[in-house]
Design an enzyme around this catalytic site. Sequence first.
Site, PDB file in Angstrom:
ATOM      1  N   GLU A   3       8.073 -15.299 -10.508  1.00 12.89           N
ATOM      2  CA  GLU A   3       7.308 -14.108 -10.112  1.00 12.89           C
ATOM      3  C   GLU A   3       6.885 -13.251 -11.304  1.00 12.89           C
ATOM      4  OE1 GLU A   3       9.301 -11.215  -7.637  1.00 12.89           O
ATOM      5  OE2 GLU A   3      11.211 -11.591  -8.603  1.00 12.89           O
ATOM      6  N   ASN A  61      -1.617   2.449   5.477  1.00 13.18           N
ATOM      7  CA  ASN A  61      -0.739   1.353   5.051  1.00 13.18           C
ATOM      8  C   ASN A  61      -0.348   0.586   6.305  1.00 13.18           C
ATOM      9  OD1 ASN A  61       2.799   1.321   4.290  1.00 13.18           O
ATOM     10  ND2 ASN A  61       1.343  -0.311   4.041  1.00 13.18           N
ATOM     11  N   GLY A  62      -0.649  -0.718   6.327  1.00 12.62           N
ATOM     12  CA  GLY A  62      -0.315  -1.524   7.508  1.00 12.62           C
ATOM     13  C   GLY A  62      -1.469  -2.451   7.831  1.00 12.62           C
ATOM     14  N   GLU A 119      17.904 -17.490  -7.501  1.00  9.88           N
ATOM     15  CA  GLU A 119      17.439 -16.169  -7.933  1.00  9.88           C
ATOM     16  C   GLU A 119      16.816 -16.231  -9.340  1.00  9.88           C
ATOM     17  OE1 GLU A 119      16.756 -13.536  -6.568  1.00  9.88           O
ATOM     18  OE2 GLU A 119      16.853 -11.963  -8.059  1.00  9.88           O
ATOM     19  N   HIS A 164      18.765 -36.413  -5.713  1.00  9.31           N
ATOM     20  CA  HIS A 164      18.009 -36.798  -4.514  1.00  9.31           C
ATOM     21  C   HIS A 164      16.530 -36.471  -4.661  1.00  9.31           C
ATOM     22  CE1 HIS A 164      21.810 -37.700  -2.594  1.00  9.31           C
ATOM     23  NE2 HIS A 164      22.263 -36.566  -3.128  1.00  9.31           N
ATOM     24  N   ARG A 168       3.996  -0.459  -4.795  1.00 14.85           N
ATOM     25  CA  ARG A 168       3.669  -0.958  -3.459  1.00 14.85           C
ATOM     26  C   ARG A 168       2.340  -1.710  -3.422  1.00 14.85           C
ATOM     27  NH1 ARG A 168       6.816   1.748   0.333  1.00 14.85           N
ATOM     28  NH2 ARG A 168       5.390   1.131   1.971  1.00 14.85           N
ATOM     29  N   TRP A 196      -2.564  -2.705  -1.649  1.00 17.93           N
ATOM     30  CA  TRP A 196      -2.235  -4.126  -1.755  1.00 17.93           C
ATOM     31  C   TRP A 196      -3.096  -4.787  -0.684  1.00 17.93           C
ATOM     32  CZ3 TRP A 196      -0.247  -8.115   1.248  1.00 17.93           C
ATOM     33  CH2 TRP A 196       0.192  -9.251   0.542  1.00 17.93           C
ATOM     34  N   LYS A 237      12.978 -15.252 -10.197  1.00 16.93           N
ATOM     35  CA  LYS A 237      12.628 -14.253 -11.223  1.00 16.93           C
ATOM     36  C   LYS A 237      11.614 -14.830 -12.189  1.00 16.93           C
ATOM     37  CE  LYS A 237      13.778 -11.463  -9.682  1.00 16.93           C
ATOM     38  NZ  LYS A 237      14.531 -10.932  -8.610  1.00 16.93           N
ATOM     39  N   LYS A 280       6.126  -4.393  -4.094  1.00 12.46           N
ATOM     40  CA  LYS A 280       7.571  -4.274  -3.966  1.00 12.46           C
ATOM     41  C   LYS A 280       8.014  -4.156  -2.519  1.00 12.46           C
ATOM     42  CE  LYS A 280      11.564  -2.682  -6.146  1.00 12.46           C
ATOM     43  NZ  LYS A 280      11.947  -4.078  -6.408  1.00 12.46           N
ATOM     44  N   CYS A 319       0.852  -1.185   0.000  1.00 14.45           N
ATOM     45  CA  CYS A 319       0.000   0.000   0.000  1.00 14.45           C
ATOM     46  C   CYS A 319       0.889   1.238   0.000  1.00 14.45           C
ATOM     47  CB  CYS A 319      -0.933   0.106   1.193  1.00 14.45           C
ATOM     48  SG  CYS A 319      -2.109  -1.224   1.308  1.00 14.45           S
TER      49      CYS A 319
HETATM   50  C1  F6R Z   1      11.964 -10.581  -5.797  1.00 12.23           C
HETATM   51  C2  F6R Z   1      11.765  -9.518  -4.845  1.00 12.23           C
HETATM   52  C3  F6R Z   1      11.459  -9.891  -3.448  1.00 12.23           C
HETATM   53  C4  F6R Z   1      12.257  -8.998  -2.493  1.00 12.23           C
HETATM   54  C5  F6R Z   1      11.810  -9.247  -1.049  1.00 12.23           C
HETATM   55  C6  F6R Z   1      12.630  -8.448  -0.053  1.00 12.23           C
HETATM   56  O1  F6R Z   1      12.267 -10.073  -7.054  1.00 12.23           O
HETATM   57  O2  F6R Z   1      11.838  -8.373  -5.179  1.00 12.23           O
HETATM   58  O3  F6R Z   1      11.705 -11.222  -3.204  1.00 12.23           O
HETATM   59  O4  F6R Z   1      13.611  -9.267  -2.650  1.00 12.23           O
HETATM   60  O5  F6R Z   1      10.465  -8.886  -0.918  1.00 12.23           O
HETATM   61  O6  F6R Z   1      12.508  -7.079  -0.271  1.00 12.23           O
HETATM   62  P1  F6R Z   1      13.567  -6.062   0.302  1.00 12.23           P
HETATM   63  O7  F6R Z   1      14.860  -6.322  -0.346  1.00 12.23           O
HETATM   64  O8  F6R Z   1      13.008  -4.711  -0.046  1.00 12.23           O
HETATM   65  O9  F6R Z   1      13.624  -6.289   1.785  1.00 12.23           O
END
Ligand code: F6R
Length: 616
Positions: free
Chosen positions: A496, A101-102, A489, A512, A27, A75, A493, A611, A2
Amino acid sequence: MCGIVGYIGYRDAYPILIKGLHRLEYRGYDSAGVALLAGDHKMNIYKSKGKVSNLEESAASKDISGHIGIAHTRWATHGEPSTLNAHPHVSQNGRLALVHNGIIENYSNLKTFLEGKGFTFKSSTDTEVLVQLIQFIQDEYGKDLEGAVVSALRRVTGAYAIAVVDKENPDKIVVARKSSPLVVGIGEDHKEFFLASDALPIVEYTKQMVYLNDGEVALLKVGQKMEIHTLDNEDVDPKIKEVDVNLDTLEKGGYEHFMLKEIYDQPRCISDCIRGRLLADEKKIVLSAINQHRDRLLRASRFIIVACGTSWHAGLIGKQMIEQWAKIPVDVEYASEFRYRKPVIQPGDVVIAISQSGETADTLAAFELAKERGALCFGIVNVVGSSIARASDTGIYTHVGPEIGVASTKAFTGQVMVLTLFALALGHELGSISQMEFEKYVTELSLIPEKMKKVLEQDALTKDISRTLTYARNALYMGRGFNYPVALEGALKLKEISYIHAEGYPAAEMKHGPIALVDENMPVVFVATHHQLYKKILSNIQEVKARNGRIIAIVTEDDEAVKNIAEATIEIPATLPVVAPLLSVLPLQLIAYHVAVFKGLNVDQPRNLAKSVTVE
Ligand code: F6R
């Protein structure tokens, strides 16, 4: 999660709020809404489900006048994404509007209490309960808006950043924060104020920012100095911080998506990250954090890295480097697990929080727990002035600039670079790495931005290879040693952004279990650059080949062996094995990007994600 934004002053509020919401859309984008106070005690509220652009469309023909307003992009936590659940929420008497937000954790008890007092609720959100509670306190005790907000918040448990307006007092906004970020921008001579979840929506209007601390409530009134009080009614002097952000970084700059721009930005971002820290000519690494907390860091008995998602993957690489160069043990923990499992934190432990946003609720809570237990708290954060940055005793900013695409790309390479500098500097100070070895790495690190450019030059090939992945339902990503977290990673990617199920594995673990999944439909992406386990991973590749798996491999430029087996390969320039992740991750970011674009998906705002994860 949010985003909230607000304005009070002499300009038209609406354009500022809408632009601000666009900047905060990373957000959350389940719904958006705005409340505008116009003359004659009029309050106009517009809301829509989905993106900010939907709100713009629906408000286009309406009265959007007013010099005071608050706005929200959501969100969803409590209540499905819908117009009804969109913020701002309004009090029953129609006077107050609030954005939040929260999470209000005790909203259910408060709701029952308010229902007993005759309140009815239109939405299923926790936020509506808060605005009704403020009205109840105003009605019952005749308090002014600030007083009623303070009294209400004293009864609330949970996390909040809120902004409240009252149409009967159209000259002020009251804001408050606990565990969710809130920053106030101060206009010249206090003729206007801006507020937002982070500095990005307001930095083009003012650089004078005040970051609210937990438990603070502020009154924003035109022509008057900002007043801050704690929930215990203590006065707080606003600490003004000068914040500067290059506005170009907030635009797509000709790229189709922020994610692509941010992938391509990495050579420049990494140069920014190492500037003034990696002195290649002098063969030195200068980190003020180490200078300031030398003893505590050099005598650390253990490092505990807490992080989530991509940042956690960077932590796994950091562990290997710190252990290799500084010979100090490192644990890497999911912050969400660490904070709830009574972890052992001993004197001498240093806890490192890694976070792009600096606002991730679990990482912040884990960090605060470590602080309570006496650990030195070391932050590796991108967003300057964020909550984790402010909770740190010391730390290193990644300085890769604002990351807008929801999928982390340049933040990851920035984190890995900072961890590399930190681990090397530590090893050097401790004398556990030879001068020759140290200098070799310093030189190599200075070449990384140029080598990144070379990887990005192969984007056309990467795009072609990605086309073949577009119809896959599943994918496996394999790596060993420093490339194992890169495999994790790459898989994250892909899932998501393109919604293809993908698993990252240490390649030797394949036998395994996961090898049972391999058949002619299974793409298996190997990160197989040259390092001490190269021969071993080559055998793993053969094993997949023998089962007709479709092999895509990231290899070092002079590789022959993997090229002979794989269906497709993407090269990275030769580098020292430890720093290979800074290069080998780039093709994986590009693959995820291109697959998502081929599938016609929203790359910058993938479904269900936000994000900045400010709820646990
Ligand atoms: C994946 C991604 C998330 C963040 C995670 C932590 O692409 O962006 O997995 O890495 O939410 O976020 P931060 O780094 O802001 O604590």
